[in-house]
Design an enzyme around this catalytic site. Sequence first.
Site, short mmCIF file in Angstrom:
data_model
loop_
_atom_site.label_atom_id
_atom_site.label_comp_id
_atom_site.label_asym_id
_atom_site.label_seq_id
_atom_site.Cartn_x
_atom_site.Cartn_y
_atom_site.Cartn_z
N MET A 80 0.85 -1.16 0.00
CA MET A 80 0.00 0.00 0.00
C MET A 80 0.90 1.23 0.00
SD MET A 80 -2.87 1.40 2.72
CE MET A 80 -3.03 -0.17 3.45
N PRO A 81 1.30 1.71 -1.18
CA PRO A 81 2.13 2.91 -1.24
C PRO A 81 1.39 4.15 -0.80
CG PRO A 81 2.20 1.71 -3.32
CD PRO A 81 1.11 1.11 -2.49
N TYR A 82 2.13 5.03 -0.15
CA TYR A 82 1.62 6.34 0.24
C TYR A 82 2.65 7.36 -0.22
CZ TYR A 82 0.77 10.40 3.21
OH TYR A 82 0.56 11.67 3.66
N PHE A 88 -2.04 5.51 -2.45
CA PHE A 88 -2.56 6.77 -1.93
C PHE A 88 -1.59 7.90 -2.24
CE2 PHE A 88 -4.39 3.36 0.45
CZ PHE A 88 -5.72 3.73 0.60
#
Length: 67
Positions: free
Chosen positions: A1-3, A41
């Site tokens: 889940m990259p941010y 995100f």
Amino acid sequence: MPYVNIKVTDEGVTAEQKTQLIKGVTDLLRDVLGKDPASTFVVIDEVALTDWGVGGMNVADWRALNS
């Protein structure tokens, strides 16, 4: 889940430009790292020139001195 957090100065970045940044970063993470766009995100923060420092002074003063 990259941010990913993008910070830009508050100098009239348009909604269209923000959309392009979000899409571009999302596509890059998909293409380079194989990350799922649905779990990527991207947050864009606009920062006042006087809240951003470079060369020991805020950007507004730095630009005035270096222009």
